[in-house]
Enzyme design. Structure first.
Site, mmCIF file in Angstrom:
data_model
loop_
_atom_site.group_PDB
_atom_site.id
_atom_site.type_symbol
_atom_site.label_atom_id
_atom_site.label_comp_id
_atom_site.label_asym_id
_atom_site.label_seq_id
_atom_site.Cartn_x
_atom_site.Cartn_y
_atom_site.Cartn_z
ATOM 1 N N HIS A 100 0.836 -1.208 0.000
ATOM 2 C CA HIS A 100 0.000 0.000 0.000
ATOM 3 C C HIS A 100 0.866 1.252 0.000
ATOM 4 O O HIS A 100 0.605 2.197 -0.756
ATOM 5 C CB HIS A 100 -0.908 -0.011 1.232
ATOM 6 C CG HIS A 100 -1.689 1.259 1.406
ATOM 7 N ND1 HIS A 100 -2.919 1.460 0.819
ATOM 8 C CD2 HIS A 100 -1.407 2.402 2.102
ATOM 9 C CE1 HIS A 100 -3.363 2.664 1.141
ATOM 10 N NE2 HIS A 100 -2.466 3.249 1.924
ATOM 11 N N GLU A 101 1.891 1.269 0.827
ATOM 12 C CA GLU A 101 2.780 2.441 0.876
ATOM 13 C C GLU A 101 3.545 2.599 -0.438
ATOM 14 O O GLU A 101 3.802 3.723 -0.877
ATOM 15 C CB GLU A 101 3.743 2.337 2.057
ATOM 16 C CG GLU A 101 3.058 2.309 3.425
ATOM 17 C CD GLU A 101 2.094 3.471 3.632
ATOM 18 O OE1 GLU A 101 2.345 4.569 3.085
ATOM 19 O OE2 GLU A 101 1.083 3.286 4.339
ATOM 20 N N HIS A 104 1.585 4.575 -2.840
ATOM 21 C CA HIS A 104 1.745 6.032 -2.737
ATOM 22 C C HIS A 104 2.991 6.510 -3.483
ATOM 23 O O HIS A 104 2.974 7.565 -4.118
ATOM 24 C CB HIS A 104 1.832 6.442 -1.274
ATOM 25 C CG HIS A 104 0.532 6.327 -0.533
ATOM 26 N ND1 HIS A 104 -0.647 6.852 -1.029
ATOM 27 C CD2 HIS A 104 0.223 5.747 0.662
ATOM 28 C CE1 HIS A 104 -1.626 6.606 -0.168
ATOM 29 N NE2 HIS A 104 -1.132 5.933 0.852
#
Length: 237
Positions: A100-101, A104
């Site tokens: 998920h990071e 980004h």
């Protein structure tokens, strides 16, 4: 005043209950799947570096950070920071959060509009977050002690409402940023064979639980904004 009528129970209590449920859901889901290891034996840091390298983002460093669920991507420093429970952990929860990071970081690389917008308004929102509630109560108290009508308390309350609006805009912008990062994460984990089909489901559950916290935060911000607008109208009368 703030607690004086049914609108408090309509616009404030339900979002707060949702926020409490979301936090509980994140903790329980994270705890559950932190005990289930991935079959490939990869740590969160391994997955993060693999994803970044495969997407040509090898300039972003992956570093550990203290705390629980303190994971984040810093676009200014170009550093992806993973908490101790994710960085060296081989659990499905750790893999999902690390991916998920990375989502980004990929958004930043792609110049994703909503991420850029969120970065732009962060300084204003930081001020709004810390000042909106104190200003709102100050405005209400001044109006209460000086009488009804349009006075200094009313104008302070109007300014506070602008701050609440800014906070709500931030949360509404944050929603697509976080949901898109999770979507990218799942696609990468599945498409690149980092997790198998059975492992993808727990990873999705972890990210869906995290997404609920952002929805709850937006609901709380909306509830506060609506509530103080109603109080403002009442004070003017």
């Amino acid at each position: 005043m703030y607690f004086g009528d049914m609108s408090f129970f309509i616009y404030i209590i339900p979002p707060l209950l949702l926020a409490m449920y979301a936090q509980s859901k994140v903790k329980s889901t994270y705890s559950k799947y932190s005990k289930t290891m991935n079959v490939n034996g990869l740590t969160g840091a391994d997955v993060a570096r693999r994803i970044l390298e495969r997407h040509g983002i090898d300039y972003v460093k992956v570093e550990p950070i203290k705390g629980v669920l303190t994971d984040h991507y810093d676009p200014k420093a170009r550093v992806l920071r993973l908490s101790s429970g994710v960085y060296g952990n081989k659990s499905l929860a750790a893999i999902g959060i690390a991916a998920h990071e990375c989502g980004h970081a990929i958004q930043d690389y792609d110049a994703y509009l909503f991420l850029k917008l969120r970065q732009t308004i962060v300084p204003v929102v930081n001020i709004a977050n810390s000042t909106a509630m104190p200003l709102a109560f100050a405005g209400l108290m001044l109006g209460y002690f000086t009488g009804s009508g349009v006075g200094i308390g009313y104008y302070i309350l109007q300014f506070a409402i602008l701050m609440f609006a800014a906070v709500l805009v931030f949360h509404l912008v944050t929603l697509p940023v976080e949901l898109d990062a999770s979507r990218r994460a799942i696609e990468i984990l599945e498409g690149e064979g980092i997790l198998d089909r059975e492992e993808i489901i727990p990873a999705k559950k972890v990210l869906n639980a995290a997404a609920l916290t952002y929805i709850a935060a937006a609901a709380v911000a909306a509830g506060n904004l609506i509530r103080f607008i109603l109080l403002s109208r009442g004070s003017r009368r």
